[in-house]
Design a protein around this motif. Structure first.
Motif, PDB file in Angstrom:
ATOM      1  N   SER A   1       0.854  -1.197   0.000  1.00  0.00           N
ATOM      2  CA  SER A   1       0.000   0.000   0.000  1.00  0.00           C
ATOM      3  C   SER A   1       0.886   1.241   0.000  1.00  0.00           C
ATOM      4  O   SER A   1       2.102   1.139   0.189  1.00  0.00           O
TER       5      SER A   1
ATOM      6  N   ARG B   1      -4.522  -1.777   0.582  1.00  0.00           N
ATOM      7  CA  ARG B   1      -3.454  -2.588  -0.005  1.00  0.00           C
ATOM      8  C   ARG B   1      -3.928  -3.451  -1.162  1.00  0.00           C
ATOM      9  O   ARG B   1      -5.093  -3.829  -1.251  1.00  0.00           O
TER      10      ARG B   1
ATOM     11  N   GLN C   1      -0.392   1.882  -8.094  1.00  0.00           N
ATOM     12  CA  GLN C   1      -1.126   2.641  -7.082  1.00  0.00           C
ATOM     13  C   GLN C   1      -0.782   4.135  -7.135  1.00  0.00           C
ATOM     14  O   GLN C   1      -1.652   4.986  -6.938  1.00  0.00           O
TER      15      GLN C   1
ATOM     16  N   GLN D   1      -9.069  -2.697  -2.342  1.00  0.00           N
ATOM     17  CA  GLN D   1      -8.414  -3.842  -1.722  1.00  0.00           C
ATOM     18  C   GLN D   1      -8.700  -5.049  -2.594  1.00  0.00           C
ATOM     19  O   GLN D   1      -9.822  -5.549  -2.662  1.00  0.00           O
TER      20      GLN D   1
END
Ligand code: ADP
Ligand code: MG
Ligand code: ZN
Length: 473
Positions: A196, A208, A231, A243
């Motif tokens: 994450s 994450r 990300q 997630q």
């Protein structure tokens, strides 16, 4: 943004048989031959716990500074997949066999402690083999029921480099302890990475992504790198990170979401009624502790303490069986430094070249110790040793006998050397005079004359000493 990474590592335990049945764990058998009613989940078949697996899990825990629980429990982790004949994985939820612990890694800014959350026991699933050509999927249950430990870290890692370092160190440790065989290509050591991002210094963690089943250090590193990029891009676009569970495609260097049916999240853990609690008695724990080999650091310190050069220590520690060989040789002649030097110069390269494991070397520890001793006593010189070693390695002969047979012993007897020295001094009066008048360089000329006179058989060091003595007369 700062990456936050936690790892879940699966290591196959080095047992001969499966976790709950007597089927062999060795890979490579024909599909569906290492199976029985237990590991194929036949109704009414009862599991029986493998004591060795419990010992190995406890050993890993001890080595990693975990608390090894005296009693832990197995649960059923329910999900459906064709390679899971029971319809559940037998795993530990609460309490697991080991809790806590840590391992240190090196980082550019110094050592860093990575905390462990837990280590638990569980069994492996079978394998689905996808036959693309014929558009079908086959199931091989040989691996079903193989004992694993899962080691779960706290999210203490902050880069792919740190994660890879951690994985390499953990792998080396577990292999050295013989907790696992660690053959990564066989999937015996594999991990899931959880990644994450969060603003640097933030106390809360971001959402994450979890990338499953990476079976090489490099893939783990690449998957983390990719996930950080993915990300970062989402945050930059103001989009949420979900997630999810992802799969890493090494060919394309990218992570992709798993199909949702592979992502069964509601495991409905419940106690496994067919198994008693796992017990680790204080006596067993003590026995495991006593059987634990010294840590790599301890071994290195010990060797350095015996005067070995640092590069020789590194060399020995890198080669399987080398430190044990040295220990054994030292029992015959207690000169670790000299024996280690011979190992570095002769034994290790010879074993490598002949592809012989060091413990199986034809030159036994006793014979290498003997060679070191003969050299120390001046019976065998360096040049002679170079000539002798390949023959010793080929034939396994006894060094002293071989040296005599080949005429490779030196004259190191003091009386004999003194007699030679006296002759040399008598036949070179001028040089002898010069030496006595302070021209010490002349000594090496005289040693050369002595060596010549003995046709190279004199021990050069002893020759020098004998000459100094003869020149005094
Ligand atoms: P699960 O069993 O659902 O995968 P866990 O809470 O047991 O979840 O965590 C699994 C791993 O994920 C652990 O190594 C943990 O440190 C790590 N982890 C948990 N939350 C995060 C996060 N936000 N970012 C990175 N890693 C995380
Ligand atoms: Mg997980
Ligand atoms: Zn079985």
């Amino acid at each position: 943004m700062e990456p936050v990474i936690g790892l879940e590592i699966h290591a196959q335990l080095k047992t001969k048989t499966k976790l709950f049945c007597p089927c062999p764990t060795e890979p490579g058998a024909e599909p569906n031959t290492n199976i029985c009613e237990v590991c194929t989940g036949q109704p009414g078949a009862l599991p029986r716990m493998n004591g060795k697996a419990i010992e190995l899990a406890a050993k890993a825990g001890l080595a990693l500074g975990s608390k090894v629980n005296g009693q832990s429990l197995f649960s059923r982790k329910n999900y459906f997949y064709p390679d899971l004949p029971n319809g559940f994985q037998t795993s530990q939820l609460d309490p697991p066999i080991c809790q806590g612990g840590s391992m240190d890694i090196e980082t550019p800014s110094g050592p860093k402690t990575i905390r462990l959350n837990r280590i638990h026991l569980e069994d492996d699933a079978g394998k689905c083999v996808h036959d693309e050509k014929r558009g079908r999927t086959l199931v091989d249950l040989n691996r079903a029921g193989t004992p694993l430990i899962e080691i779960v870290t706290e999210p203490d890692l902050n880069s792919s480099a740190e994660a890879m370092d951690f994985l390499k160190k953990l792998h080396a440790l577990l292999v050295r302890l013989e907790v696992t065989e660690g053959r990564m290509e066989e999937g015996e050591f594999r991990c899931d990475v959880n990644v994450s991002l969060r603003p640097k210094g933030s106390p809360t963690m971001g959402v994450r992504g979890e990338i499953k089943n990476l079976n090489s250090f490099r893939y783990a590193g690449q998957a983390i790198e990719y996930e950080i990029k993915r990300q970062t891009a989402l945050y930059a676009q103001g989009q949420p990170v979900l997630q999810e569970t992802l799969h890493f495609d090494p060919a394309r260097h990218e992570t992709r979401p798993l199909r949702s049916k592979e992502e069964a999240h509601d495991y409905r853990y419940f106690p496994q009624p067919d198994l008693p609690p796992v017990r680790v008695s204080p006596e067993l724990l003590e026995r495991i502790g006593l059987s634990m080999p010294a840590t790599a650091e301890e071994t290195a310190q010990n060797l350095l303490g015996q005067g070995l050069r640092e590069d020789v220590v590194t060399l020995l520690m890198d080669r399987k069986g080398a430190v044990g060989y040295l220990e054994e040789a030292r029992a015959h002649y207690d000169q670790a430094k000299k024996i280690a030097a011979l190992m570095a110069e002769f034994l290790l390269p010879a074993c490598q070249k002949a592809d012989v494991p060091i413990p199986d070397s034809p030159v036994t520890p006793r014979n290498l110790a003997k060679l070191a001793e003969l050299m120390d006593k001046g019976v065998v010189g360096r040049r002679a040793a170079q000539e002798l070693f390949p023959i010793l390695f080929r034939t396994g002969a006894e060094p002293e006998a071989l040296a005599r047979e080949k005429g490779l012993t030196q004259i190191s007897d003091k009386g004999a050397l003194l007699a030679l020295a006296a002759e040399v001094v008598a036949s070179h009066p001028k040089e002898a005079e010069n030496y006595r008048n302070g021209q010490e360089k002349v000594l090496s000329f005289l040693v050369g004359q002595l060596m010549r006179k003995s046709r190279g058989a004199a021990d050069p060091k002893g020759a020098g000493e004998a000459l100094i003595e003869a020149l005094k007369a």
